[in-house]
Design a protein around this motif. Structure first.
Motif, PDB file in Angstrom:
ATOM      1  N   TRP A 273      -2.316   0.083  -4.358  1.00  0.00           N
ATOM      2  CA  TRP A 273      -1.921  -1.186  -3.758  1.00  0.00           C
ATOM      3  C   TRP A 273      -1.489  -2.140  -4.856  1.00  0.00           C
ATOM      4  CZ3 TRP A 273      -3.755  -6.163  -4.657  1.00  0.00           C
ATOM      5  CH2 TRP A 273      -3.220  -7.168  -3.829  1.00  0.00           C
TER       6      TRP A 273
ATOM      7  N   ASP B 245       3.322  -4.873   3.192  1.00  0.00           N
ATOM      8  CA  ASP B 245       2.351  -5.945   2.946  1.00  0.00           C
ATOM      9  C   ASP B 245       3.005  -7.233   2.466  1.00  0.00           C
ATOM     10  OD1 ASP B 245      -0.308  -6.796   3.062  1.00  0.00           O
ATOM     11  OD2 ASP B 245      -0.598  -6.499   0.921  1.00  0.00           O
TER      12      ASP B 245
ATOM     13  N   GLU C 134      -6.465  -7.877  -2.682  1.00  0.00           N
ATOM     14  CA  GLU C 134      -6.187  -7.508  -1.298  1.00  0.00           C
ATOM     15  C   GLU C 134      -6.821  -8.511  -0.334  1.00  0.00           C
ATOM     16  OE1 GLU C 134      -6.687  -3.073  -0.527  1.00  0.00           O
ATOM     17  OE2 GLU C 134      -7.742  -3.366  -2.431  1.00  0.00           O
TER      18      GLU C 134
ATOM     19  N   TYR D 167       0.851  -1.193   0.000  1.00  0.00           N
ATOM     20  CA  TYR D 167       0.000   0.000   0.000  1.00  0.00           C
ATOM     21  C   TYR D 167       0.887   1.244   0.000  1.00  0.00           C
ATOM     22  CZ  TYR D 167      -3.944  -2.993   1.321  1.00  0.00           C
ATOM     23  OH  TYR D 167      -4.923  -3.950   1.337  1.00  0.00           O
TER      24      TYR D 167
END
Length: 956
Positions: A320, A350, A673, A306
């Protein structure tokens, strides 16, 4: 057989080594040859020492080659230009004046300045189209790699202030017009480099080079530290980088000065602070930046995870991307020298390995604003084809004349494709296929993604018997239900694979990755490498394996994944070159051509095995000429986010304007995601809306395919029946099938007339300056303008109706004048879709698959307001008989002044052709709206037997 390609297809000059001392000359030596001229510049104060050659290919194509005088660099092997190319130019003239040498054809003049060697191209009226800038000491720079000596090659051109520049492959920055931009031609997951540029001034440049190339504004990108940086406390020299625990935001692990943000590759991971856990990290960069320049700056970001970027408190980007697959974006910054800007970058990596890099371009100097350049890492000289045309379609026709005609894809390929990552068993795949038929959702193709093989046996193309116990039976049952099967085939072979010894012992593999010991991400991890498609024996061996293990079982189409080649993701470019050793030369010289030769082996293999069954290849990477091998491209592992959907529009249109007619993307996006895995109510509704909008867009691409990681991607797994998302997705699929007569006719036009289905607005409206930079609208064929919705919750969107045409809302029939912005309705279930005045759009019957029944009844939608024409193309759909002329066409023409529709005599024939059919005519006029979503009144119905019909339509 391929052969050396030293200066062109038609002549070869042998040049002796240049002496150490050269005499001064006032003029170049000019020699005429059968197909062109050569000019030798030696010892002239106004020009670099060089051998310049111009070859006339056709009236509209001239090949230009320039090399240093006395060059001993070996020529590159020809891969792009088709072997069968022959000179078809007809007469051409050589003229000389005191200052110029002119090569003149009926359509084009190449004017060479005697003093400098600069080539300027003029149209038939003598007006300049494009001019080189003078070659100098920076044009050719000696370099070498892996024992291969070559030049780093650079050529600048001068372009006009008003033209739009397009093509160059597929790139993910949402940029339509490449004026003033830097584009890297590089094969990389989500990026495709094709060295073909096309202009609204109706010319193109095919830069004949296979190496990594920068195009456009080729000045080096600057590191972040080239700005004057200030920390968040005001200290000069750096930004403040703060590493926190994202689960405990008040817990600061490390705060340190950083003047570079350069974590772009695996080799950069050691630059992070010791003991930082990227999986748990929340990183901020804060402070100010100041440029020594005034004007428009461009910030280039590479990222995964992100990322949010604020400048002067304004959020510029919120993106993202999954950690292992970095994406890119650009931010424009208009500033004055010495002015400080507050900057804040917030990054959630992430993942255990994540990527972030920031570089920038200073403003373009006034002297360079009309410059467009090519800068290639390796070549034997400046080598390009200049192509002129009456319009951009004719320019693309010239490109395909050089690189190969695009065959017609099988008719079933224009239906709907269903895929996911991945069907783990044959039971799972067959259950999904049955569910489509049970729900009566039209579909033609099921797709089996990777890992259908036993875990260790990557490269064998063998079905895992534990999960796919009866692949032949599975494929037969799919065929019996009117499905086709496309299957994933990687050019990758594990060291533990059953076929590894065969490929290793024959010298068909790139062995460096094995010796480097890099492991992949499957199971325990396996060392692996890729086969070498530049080796003819390797191509044949690879196809033999595919044929025995897959094609003979009934597989219909090929999904060539990781065809960059992505031997190991996220290693840096130099490492990528080190693990690729083409049989024909160095990886630096041939870096971008892997997907071309990979597709070649499959196409030639299947046509040699089964000559009359159409080849279909879907490939993640693509190079100039690949269209001749029955190849379509898709845009790689994009993310399931609104911003990535929008970026696909310019990416796909520019790819198509690069001369390659067949493109698609993962409708729905591939990377997902975690919030969508077990979504709350709001995230679930966003997921459904996102997919509905993506399906609406995907229905108007040359190929329509849904694919992605979990959650499952079938419409009935995205939303339940009765939900507006479900209704929208099914509507989009059904509309796609109704449009098959229109779509398949466009495919016929691609083959017969080098047409382009997926079109930038500038192709049809090159003189409307408003369209040159529009990156979120496109034309699908000559008649339909599509404006995808790329913002959550939108029920309308601003669109531009190009000047010079009238436009009808496809659903309502409401008419609008061109040359204006319009706030178009965009309800949840519909994409804004407009038909151009003067269009003739054939709509077929509702079907469940493409060959369910012949189109014995077609509705012709006639849109008044301009003259129109359309040609209906039909053939047998699955074979190559059309290459022998076994097809039919029916020409429709409409005269707006009289309201007459003429249906011409049917031309041609093929087995199974309908002897007669019905045409229902719907006549749409300003003030008399008739739309596809309304009960349209049929103006007339005729029974057509192949003979000309003239119908007078009632004008209001």
């Amino acid at each position: 057989m391929k052969r050396p390609f030293p200066v062109g297809l038609f002549f070869l000059f042998y040049i002796s080594a240049a002496p150490t001392l050269v005499a001064q000359h006032d003029q170049p030596r000019v020699v005429r040859h059968e197909n062109g001229i050569s000019l030798t510049y030696e010892g002239m104060a106004t020009a670099a020492n060089q051998q310049l050659e111009l070859a006339v290919i056709t009236d509209r194509i001239i090949h230009v080659v320039a090399r240093p005088l006395g060059s001993t660099v070996q020529p590159s092997e020809s891969l792009i230009i088709i072997d069968s190319l022959r000179r078809t130019a007809g007469d051409w003239q050589l003229e000389e004046t005191a200052d110029f040498v002119l090569v003149k054809t009926a359509a084009l003049t190449a004017q060479v300045a005697k003093a400098s060697g600069v080539v300027t191209f003029l149209d038939r009226q003598g007006q300049p189209l494009l001019a080189e800038q003078r070659r100098d000491a920076t044009t050719f720079a000696h370099d070498a790699y892996d024992g291969d000596a070559f030049y780093r090659v650079r050529q600048h051109f001068t372009v006009s202030d008003t033209e739009g520049l397009y093509g160059l492959g597929q790139h993910q920055n949402g940029i339509m017009n490449y004026r003033g931009r830097q584009v890297t031609l590089l094969q990389y997951n989500t990026m495709i480099g094709v060295p073909f540029l096309i202009s609204t001034r109706n010319y193109g440049i095919l830069w004949h080079n296979y190496s990594i190339t920068k195009a456009g504004d080729v000045r080096p990108l600057l590191p972040l530290s080239a700005f004057r940086l200030y920390s968040k406390e005001g200290q000069r020299g750096w930004l403040t980088a703060t590493y926190r625990d994202k689960y405990q935001p008040d817990s600061v692990w490390v705060s340190r000065p950083e003047s570079e943000i350069a974590f772009q590759y695996l080799s950069d991971q050691t630059k992070f602070p010791d003991s930082i856990d990227l999986v748990r990290s929340h990183v901020t960069y804060e402070g100010q930046l100041e440029s020594p320049y005034s004007g428009l700056h461009r910030l280039h970001f590479i990222y995964s995870g992100y990322v949010k970027v604020w400048i002067d408190g304004q959020l510029q980007e919120d993106r993202w991307r999954e950690s292992w697959n970095a994406g890119s974006f650009e931010i424009d910054l208009e500033t004055e020298a010495g002015r400080r800007h507050d900057v804040r970058i917030e990054w959630l990596p992430d993942g255990g390995q994540s990527y972030l890099g920031v570089q920038w371009q200073r403003p373009i100097p006034e002297s360079d604003r009309s410059r467009f350049s090519f800068d290639s890492e390796a070549g034997d000289g400046v080598n390009y084809y200049f192509i002129a045309g009456e319009d951009m379609d004719e320019v693309i026709g010239g490109y395909r004349h050089l690189t190969g005609r695009a065959p017609i894809m099988p008719r079933w390929a224009f239906g709907y494709w269903q895929s996911r990552e991945r069907y783990r068993t044959q039971k799972e795949l067959e259950e999904v296929a049955r569910e489509f038929r049970r729900r009566r959702i039209p579909i033609d193709n099921m797709v089996q993604d990777w890992s259908y093989w036993p875990e260790h046996d990557w490269g064998s193309h063998t079905f895992d018997p534990a999960r796919f116990p009866d692949p032949e039976g599975m494929i037969k049952r799919l065929h019996d239900q009117h499905f086709r099967l496309m299957i994933s085939v990687w050019p990758k072979i594990n060291e533990e694979s059953s076929v590894y010894p065969l490929f290793r012992d024959n010298g068909w593999l790139y062995m460096r990755n094995i010796y480097d010991g890099r492991r992949d991400w499957i199971g325990e991890g396996y060392t692996s490498t890729f086969y070498d498609p530049f080796n003819a024996g390797a191509r044949q061996g690879f196809w033999k394996l595919m044929n025995e293990k897959l094609y003979q079982k009934g597989v219909d189409a090929w999904w060539m994944d990781a065809s960059e080649p992505d031997i190991h993701s996220n290693i840096n470019i130099e490492e990528r070159k080190s693990v690729m050793q083409p049989a024909i030369g160095s990886s630096v010289r041939y870096y971008n051509a892997f997907p071309l030769e990979n597709a070649r082996g499959i196409y030639e293999g299947q046509r040699g095995t089964d000559p009359n069954n159409r080849v279909f290849i879907l490939t993640r990477s693509f190079f100039a000429g690949q269209q001749r091998y029955g190849a379509a491209a898709w845009s790689g592992d994009i993310s399931s986010r609104w911003h990535d959907m929008k970026d696909q529009i310019a990416a796909g249109v520019n790819f198509s304007m690069s001369g390659a007619p067949y493109w698609t993307m993962d409708a729905g996006g591939f990377l997902v995601e975690k919030r969508f895995h077990q979504p709350n109510a709001d995230d679930l509704e966003e997921w459904r809306e996102l997919n509905a909008r993506w399906y609406q867009y995907g229905a108007f691409l040359p190929m329509f395919r849904a694919h992605g990681q979990f959650p499952y991607r079938e419409p009935f797994h995205i939303a339940p029946e009765g939900h507006p998302a479900y209704a929208s997705m099914v509507y989009s699929i059904e509309l796609r099938y109704r449009l098959l007569p229109y779509i398949y006719s466009l495919a016929g036009d691609v083959y017969l007339h080098n047409y382009t289905m997926l079109r930038g607005l500038a192709m049809d409206f090159p003189h409307d300056a408003q369209v040159l930079n529009i990156n979120d609208q496109f034309l699908f064929g000559p008649s339909l303008m599509v404006s995808p919705v790329t913002r959550r919750g939108a029920t309308s969107r601003e669109i531009y109706l190009p000047e010079g045409a009238g436009w009808y809302d496809f659903y309502s029939g409401e008419y609008h004048h061109g040359g204006q912005m319009l706030n178009a309705p965009a309800p949840y279930e519909r994409v804004p879709l407009f038909a151009k005045a003067g269009s003739i759009v054939p709509i077929g019957p509702a079907v469940q698959y493409t060959d369910e029944k012949p189109a014995s009844e077609i509705t012709l939608w006639i849109y008044a307001g301009d003259d129109g024409m359309f040609t209906l193309y039909e053939d047998e759909g699955t074979n190559y008989n059309y290459e022998q002329g076994k097809f039919s066409t029916i020409a429709f023409t409409y005269r707006d002044d009289t309201g007459e529709l003429r249906i011409g005599n049917r031309e041609g024939a093929f087995d199974g052709m309908l002897a007669d059919r019905k045409f229902h005519i719907v006549y749409v006029q300003p003030g008399k709206p008739q739309g596809f979503d309304r009960e349209a009144g049929v103006t007339k119905t005729i029974t057509y037997t192949g003979k000309e019909e003239r119908i007078m339509l009632n004008k209001k």
